[in-house]
Design a protein around this motif. Structure first.
Motif, short mmCIF file in Angstrom:
data_model
loop_
_atom_site.label_atom_id
_atom_site.label_comp_id
_atom_site.label_asym_id
_atom_site.label_seq_id
_atom_site.Cartn_x
_atom_site.Cartn_y
_atom_site.Cartn_z
N UNK A 22 11.52 -17.07 8.53
CA UNK A 22 11.72 -16.38 8.82
C UNK A 22 11.33 -15.14 9.38
N UNK A 23 11.65 -13.92 8.45
CA UNK A 23 10.94 -12.97 9.02
C UNK A 23 9.27 -12.51 8.43
N UNK A 24 7.95 -12.24 9.42
CA UNK A 24 6.80 -12.10 9.58
C UNK A 24 6.71 -10.52 9.40
N UNK A 25 6.17 -9.56 8.43
CA UNK A 25 6.25 -8.28 8.32
C UNK A 25 4.99 -7.31 8.10
N UNK A 26 4.21 -6.98 9.04
CA UNK A 26 2.76 -5.77 8.87
C UNK A 26 3.26 -5.19 7.91
N UNK A 27 1.98 -4.99 6.50
CA UNK A 27 2.98 -4.29 5.19
C UNK A 27 1.45 -3.20 6.04
N UNK A 28 1.58 -2.11 6.15
CA UNK A 28 0.57 -0.73 6.57
C UNK A 28 0.09 -0.31 5.39
N UNK A 29 0.37 -0.25 4.30
CA UNK A 29 0.03 -0.23 2.87
C UNK A 29 -1.77 -0.84 2.69
N UNK A 30 -0.94 -2.07 2.75
CA UNK A 30 -2.72 -3.54 3.21
C UNK A 30 -2.96 -2.88 3.83
N UNK A 31 -3.67 -2.54 4.54
CA UNK A 31 -4.24 -2.30 5.04
C UNK A 31 -5.84 -2.02 4.91
N UNK A 32 -7.53 -2.95 5.76
CA UNK A 32 -7.95 -2.65 5.14
C UNK A 32 -8.82 -1.89 6.42
N UNK A 33 -10.05 -1.45 5.90
CA UNK A 33 -10.54 -0.68 6.99
C UNK A 33 -12.08 0.73 6.60
N UNK A 34 -12.68 0.65 7.22
CA UNK A 34 -13.61 2.06 6.63
C UNK A 34 -12.71 2.22 6.25
N UNK A 35 -13.44 3.47 4.96
CA UNK A 35 -12.79 4.56 4.31
C UNK A 35 -12.38 5.19 5.01
N UNK A 36 -12.89 6.09 6.05
CA UNK A 36 -11.97 6.83 6.80
C UNK A 36 -10.81 6.38 7.55
N UNK A 37 -10.66 5.16 7.87
CA UNK A 37 -9.23 4.75 8.15
C UNK A 37 -9.14 5.10 9.61
N UNK A 38 -11.26 5.87 10.67
CA UNK A 38 -11.16 5.83 11.62
C UNK A 38 -11.36 4.96 12.95
N UNK A 39 -10.62 4.12 14.10
CA UNK A 39 -10.65 3.42 15.19
C UNK A 39 -12.49 3.36 15.13
N UNK A 40 -12.45 2.32 14.75
CA UNK A 40 -13.94 1.90 15.55
C UNK A 40 -14.63 2.17 16.67
N UNK A 41 -16.01 2.13 17.82
CA UNK A 41 -15.81 2.68 18.43
C UNK A 41 -16.33 1.22 18.66
N UNK A 42 -15.67 0.08 19.47
CA UNK A 42 -16.40 -0.87 19.29
C UNK A 42 -17.86 -1.26 20.28
N UNK A 43 -17.49 -0.91 21.55
CA UNK A 43 -18.48 -0.47 22.50
C UNK A 43 -19.07 -1.38 22.33
N UNK A 44 -20.24 -2.68 23.10
CA UNK A 44 -21.33 -3.87 21.95
C UNK A 44 -21.72 -4.09 21.03
N UNK A 45 -19.97 -3.42 20.40
CA UNK A 45 -20.14 -4.11 18.37
C UNK A 45 -20.25 -5.69 18.57
N UNK A 46 -20.73 -6.50 17.63
CA UNK A 46 -20.74 -7.67 17.48
C UNK A 46 -18.94 -7.81 16.58
#
Length: 632
Positions: A22-46
């Motif tokens: 069947x079809x797998x669907x992304x649940x955008x409202x079940x997304x977990x992140x930092x509370x501000x939901x701002x994309x993390x600048x991952x340069x050089x991070x683990x």
């Protein structure tokens, strides 16, 4: 078939994908992140990592999730497909200075609604034991970095133990700890306990009990990941030197090895029944290794850059067999007493290790499907089906049985019970499958049987092809990476193998036998995605530099042997699904009962509902719109 993700462009991020069930669907409202939901600048991070535990909460909300983003560590109630994520109320949040969390692991044996034991490894080499529910920090191991100064790459509780845990470092060493022991105020002194080919095990010499109990030195370069077998008796290690090494854990004996096609191995996992191991790494391949036969049985090509995570889907894996699975060898009791483990290890047999359905009338394999997935630095998710036409190439087609694909929502049974069959793939010419809408699709399958184990058929097995990509010519369709070999001589393939070793190119894409696809892969291979976390510290760079000097020589020695068969000597799998699902490199893939979970380096943890499960998320709990920065 309907367009997936609302578009057909290769670079568009997908929000759904279709498999046989069947079809797998992304649940955008079940997304977990930092509370501000701002994309993390991952340069050089683990890498962002995710751990789950169930605390058996009577309210039915027992799942807990932990993930690290940069210097931050978050602990939430995980609501999955049931309710929208509430990021404003983390149970615990920690921000570290001078070091970053790199990995973590819950102890499922001690987890309750009031307390959990969470191990956290750090970039400076320390390991912390915390209780995020009580908001307590109970102990810090290797605090003075006297045991190991390099980055922690993997930390795991020993299965069946409430007090023992294993820690791997980028130095190539692993250490066995007991939470009840201290680490001492001086550097430990070691005594050789056991030694073998490219590994050694030492005990810690001390008049009183102290950590570490054992030190394992495995291979050359970083030890990137390890994984315990489902019954906890064996340990699979993926190293930067490109070797997979499988050990009997208690006896500290080497069971078998495998070499990557090129470069280091970054990830490893076991099938739920312990029969097979899948590894991925810098050769852009997934490699399937048989535990019983100690040999490579298949490779999968779908990624365009390094493979960062591999995982089996225990809910979609089906093994029906007339014979009981082979039992692992017992532990070495003398060795167990020598090192004074302290706390006893009550190794209960995992229910996953009993993943088989018996047929009392005969002993032949009836139907086998192993589903596993992989994510990589190319931002793509691949799903793979390992079926009986690969596992049992001598089995006549007339002896295989046809099963209709069915997704089961039942929980894994208790130890000793039979696991419910969820998916079976047939090797007959046509398979009739029923999707979630009740309509039937006819799936063409051109796989053949009777081929020698170590030979590649003229037409590659099509067991991992989507219905729309199943064509006699072996051609590819958009969003599908076939990786098929064209019909050619063995001599031609051997020349390609030799050229690959001679040039030392670290990407598998150049091995494609289709010239047109070769150019496309060269173009699409994103080098910025291949700059992985392995080189995040100077010590890791030195390890890579020294190991790269011997990489070409080692590859030349092992190519064409059982350690590393040539490309034409083993079947080449196609991904069942191969979709771009993120903007940044993917670092997490976890299969749960009603969903699968992915995470990317931007710090977004995404939930993908399994077929038929998307309706569990009540619409009244959903926000009116998707926040900015989400992966949609």
């Amino acid at each position: 078939m309907a367009a997936e993700g609302g578009g057909k462009e290769m670079n568009e991020i997908k929000t759904q994908f279709t498999t046989r069930e069947g079809v797998y669907k992304l649940l955008t409202h079940s997304e977990y992140s930092r509370p501000n939901r701002v994309p993390f600048n991952s340069q050089g991070s683990n890498p962002v990592k995710v751990s789950f535990v169930n605390v058996n909460d009577q309210s039915g909300n027992g799942d807990r999730i932990c993930f690290n983003v940069g210097r931050e560590l978050y602990f939430y109630i995980y609501k999955g497909v049931r309710k929208a994520a509430d990021l404003s109320k983390p149970i615990d949040k920690r921000i570290y200075k001078g070091t970053q969390p790199t990995c973590h692991d819950f102890n499922p044996l001690t987890a309750t609604a009031e307390s959990v034991s969470l191990l956290v490894g750090f970039s400076a080499g320390q390991v912390q034991l915390i209780d995020p529910i009580k908001k307590e920090t109970s102990k810090l191991f290797n605090e003075e970095r006297l045991i190991d100064k390099s980055r922690v790459t993997c930390v795991r509780w020993v299965p069946g133990s409430e007090s023992l845990f294993l820690v791997a470092h980028s130095s190539g060493s692993m250490y066995l700890y007991n939470v009840e022991n201290t680490c001492g105020t001086t550097a430990p002194h070691y005594q050789l306990l056991k030694q073998g080919e490219n590994y050694a095990v030492h005990t810690c010499k001390s008049k009183s009990a102290r950590n570490p109990l054992l030190r394992w030195t495995v291979g050359e370069g970083a030890l990137n990941e390890f994984a315990f077998s489902p019954d906890g008796k064996f340990l699979a290690c993926a190293s930067q030197d490109g070797f997979l090494r499988v050990f009997g854990f208690d006896a500290a004996e080497l069971h078998g090895t495998m070499k990557s096609y090129f470069g280091g191995l970054l990830c490893v996992c076991w099938s739920p029944d312990g029969r097979y191991i899948v590894a991925g790494g810098e050769d852009d391949l997934v490699t399937v290794w048989s535990f019983l036969d100690c040999r490579v049985i298949a490779r999968g090509h779908g990624h365009k850059s390094w493979v960062s995570v591999v995982a089996f889907d225990h809910c979609t894996t089906s093994v029906e067999d007339g014979d009981p699975p082979a039992e692992f060898s017992g532990s070495d009791e003398d060795f167990h007493e020598q090192i004074h483990f302290g706390a006893g290890r009550d190794r209960a047999n995992s229910s996953h290790s009993r993943l088989s359905k018996r047929n009392s009338t005969d002993s032949r394999p009836v139907s086998v499907t192993y589903r596993f997935g992989s994510v990589g630095q190319d931002t793509q998710l691949c799903l793979w089906d390992l079926t009986e036409d690969i596992l049992f190439p001598h089995l006549p087609l007339s002896r295989t049985r046809t099963h209709t694909n069915v997704m089961s929502a039942t929980s894994p049974p208790a130890t000793g019970q039979t696991t419910t069959t969820t998916v079976s793939i047939t090797t007959t010419t046509t398979t009739t499958t029923t999707n979630s809408g009740g309509t039937k699709d006819s799936v063409s399958n051109s796989s053949t049987s009777g081929n020698p184990v170590n030979s590649l058929p003229g037409t590659l097995p099509r067991s991992n092809s989507l219905p729309h990509s199943s064509n006699p010519a072996g051609g590819s369709t958009p969003n599908s990476h076939t990786g098929s070999n064209s019909s050619g001589s063995t001599k031609g393939n051997s020349i390609i193998d030799s050229a690959f070793i001679a040039t030392g190119v670290s990407k598998f894409a150049t091995l494609s036998l289709h010239d047109s696809r070769k150019e496309r892969h060269e173009k699409d291979h994103k080098r910025n995605h291949s700059m992985g976390h392995i080189s995040s510290k100077s010590s890791d760079k030195l390890n890579q530099l020294s190991s790269s000097r011997t990489a070409k020589a080692e590859a030349a020695k092992t190519l064409g042997t059982t350690l590393c068969p040539r490309m034409e000597e083993v079947p080449l799998l196609e991904p069942l699904v191969c979709k771009k699902i993120a903007h940044e490199r993917l670092t997490v893939l976890i299969f749960l009962e009603d969903c699968l979970v992915t995470a990317c380096q931007e710090g977004f943890v995404c939930t993908w509902a399994r077929p038929g499960k998307v309706g569990l998320l009540s619409s009244q709990n959903n926000p009116a719109s998707s926040p900015s920065g989400t992966v949609v």
